[in-house]
Write an enzyme that holds these catalytic residues in place. Structure first.
Site, PDB file in Angstrom:
ATOM      1  CG  ASP A 124      -2.107  -0.972   0.988  1.00  0.00           C
ATOM      2  OD1 ASP A 124      -2.666  -0.963  -0.124  1.00  0.00           O
ATOM      3  OD2 ASP A 124      -2.436  -1.729   1.913  1.00  0.00           O
ATOM      4  CG  ASP A 185      -7.958  -3.298  -2.980  1.00  0.00           C
ATOM      5  OD1 ASP A 185      -8.425  -4.217  -3.677  1.00  0.00           O
ATOM      6  OD2 ASP A 185      -8.380  -3.038  -1.848  1.00  0.00           O
TER       7      ASP A 185
HETATM    8  N1  GLY Z   1      -7.472  -1.341  -0.005  1.00  0.00           N
HETATM    9  C1  GLY Z   1      -8.342  -1.828   0.977  1.00  0.00           C
HETATM   10  C2  GLY Z   1      -9.745  -1.349   0.839  1.00  0.00           C
HETATM   11  O1  GLY Z   1     -10.153  -0.825  -0.157  1.00  0.00           O
HETATM   12  O2  GLY Z   1     -10.466  -1.541   1.789  1.00  0.00           O
END
Ligand code: GLY
Length: 406
Positions: A124, A185
């Site tokens: 992330d 994501d």
């Molecule tokens: N990237 C994690 C979410 O969208 O909850």
């Protein structure tokens, strides 16, 4: 042709004025509708009020506000994937107002993100460093911010496996049999890598971003252009081991925020590479989302399009905010008719989000801007709550809408 704006969070070009005006003319038929410029002004003013209160409440506490839990603002540490969004929102308020108070707060919170650039444990870093340092660098050109992002990009590429041709999203959690999990994501983290190549002239970062986007394009999408949340790979052979969900309703369901990440991710990757297949995928995801028979009239989706509880399922205002921001960018890469549709849809979403149903009044909602977001329903967590990333993409979309009016 590259965007006039640096890679992070580019806003629409003024050349799209015509489409915006045409749309504005169309909706003005709906009687006393608030003007677009007033909508943006009102929502930003409301955001300033809310975040003034939020800052006063949280700034002396280490960490970052994420949501409201048991009536209290939940503060998370720098290792949390959402840590960068509050600093990012502060940068957007500085951009929107020019008020130095927001810059000072954004600098404070961006400095708190420093340890993230060496965190090899998750994917992330694009979210975390892009929202904080990325916006900070775009607005101030502070060379220390550039160094932090390059360090973060260098950390992020350690998760790339050439056999899979992807970046590994999550670690191998207990009680899973994953070997190399990749979630939709992860598309969002590629912007940091593309920026790093632009900044360093080192092609490897962008090559990895393209490899990852190509692999995701091949394996994450279904024939109707919705996406699986997670694809697990064999790290030795690169073969797909399984496709499933973690945050959605079911493996085969369409988790709303997952669709939003895909739309935003492929639009951004088209901006960065001009690869036509990315643009095509972005259009397809947009069509899936916009035409979905279970999308509510206010265009703020249920948390998952396939929850059997619809129409009594929770909404996800974060997905609406991400989609509205993505569509405002996608409109720039579209013919006139589609551009008008995308802009019209995004503006309709922002009108909903700026209504009392979603936009908190000063002092409520723990100081966050948007109500009715859903983080992780299957885990029973963050259902119908504020979320820092809903606020962040809402502010970004408002700034993009404002820029599209010039
Ligand atoms: N990237 C994690 C979410 O969208 O909850």
């Amino acid at each position: 042709m590259r965007h006039a704006q640096p890679a992070f969070f580019a806003v629409p070009r003024a050349s799209m004025l015509l489409g915006g005006l045409l749309f504005a003319a169309g909706v003005s038929a709906a009687a006393a509708e608030e003007s677009t410029s007033n909508l943006v002004k009102r929502s930003l003013a409301s955001a300033e009020k809310q975040y003034t209160g939020m800052l006063a409440a949280v700034q002396s506490t280490p960490g970052f506000p994420r949501t409201v839990e048991n009536g209290q603002v939940k503060i998370v540490e720098v290792k949390d994937w959402t840590a960068g969004f509050f600093p990012g929102s502060l940068w957007y308020l500085y951009e929107a107002t020019g008020n130095k108070k927001w810059r000072a707060a954004a600098e404070d919170y961006t400095a708190r993100m420093a340890p993230a650039k060496f965190d090899k444990t998750h994917h992330d870093l694009g979210f975390m460093l892009g929202a904080s340092y990325g916006n900070g660098y775009r607005l101030t050109k502070n060379p220390a911010y550039r160094d932090a992002m390059l360090a973060g990009a260098t950390t992020l590429v350690t998760r790339f496996n050439p056999k899979v041709s992807s970046i590994q999203s999550w670690e191998l959690w207990k009680n899973t049999n994953w070997a190399f999990p990749v979630i939709i994501d992860n598309m969002m983290n590629l912007e940091l890598l593309s920026w790093a190549t632009q900044a360093s002239k080192e092609p490897r970062y962008r090559e990895i971003a393209i490899a990852h986007a190509d692999t995701t394009l091949k394996n994450h999408f279904r024939p109707d252009n919705s996406s699986y949340h997670l694809v697990d790979y064999d790290p030795q052979s690169g073969a797909v081991r399984g496709k499933q969900t973690v945050q959605g309703n079911a493996d085969a369901s369409s988790w709303a925020r997952g669709q939003a990440w895909g739309l935003y991710g492929y639009t951004m990757m088209y901006r960065e590479t001009k690869k036509p297949e990315y643009l095509e995928q972005a259009h397809k995801i947009a069509a899936f989302f916009m035409n979905h028979p279970r999308l509510p009239a206010d265009k703020v989706p249920y948390w998952d399009f396939d929850d059997a509880a619809i129409p009594n399922a929770p909404r996800d205002s974060s997905a609406a905010a991400i989609v509205s921001s993505a569509l405002l960018e996608l409109a720039q890469f579209s013919d006139k008719q589609l551009a008008q549709r995308y802009r019209g849809f995004a503006e309709a979403q922002l009108r909903s989000l700026s209504s009392p149903e979603y936009l908190a009044t000063a002092g409520e909602n723990g100081g966050f801007l948007l109500k009715h977001a859903t983080g992780h329903k299957p885990a029973g967590k963050e259902i119908d709550v504020p979320l820092n990333y809903a606020d962040y993409y809402f502010l970004e979309a408002l700034l993009r809408l404002k820029a599209s009016q010039k």
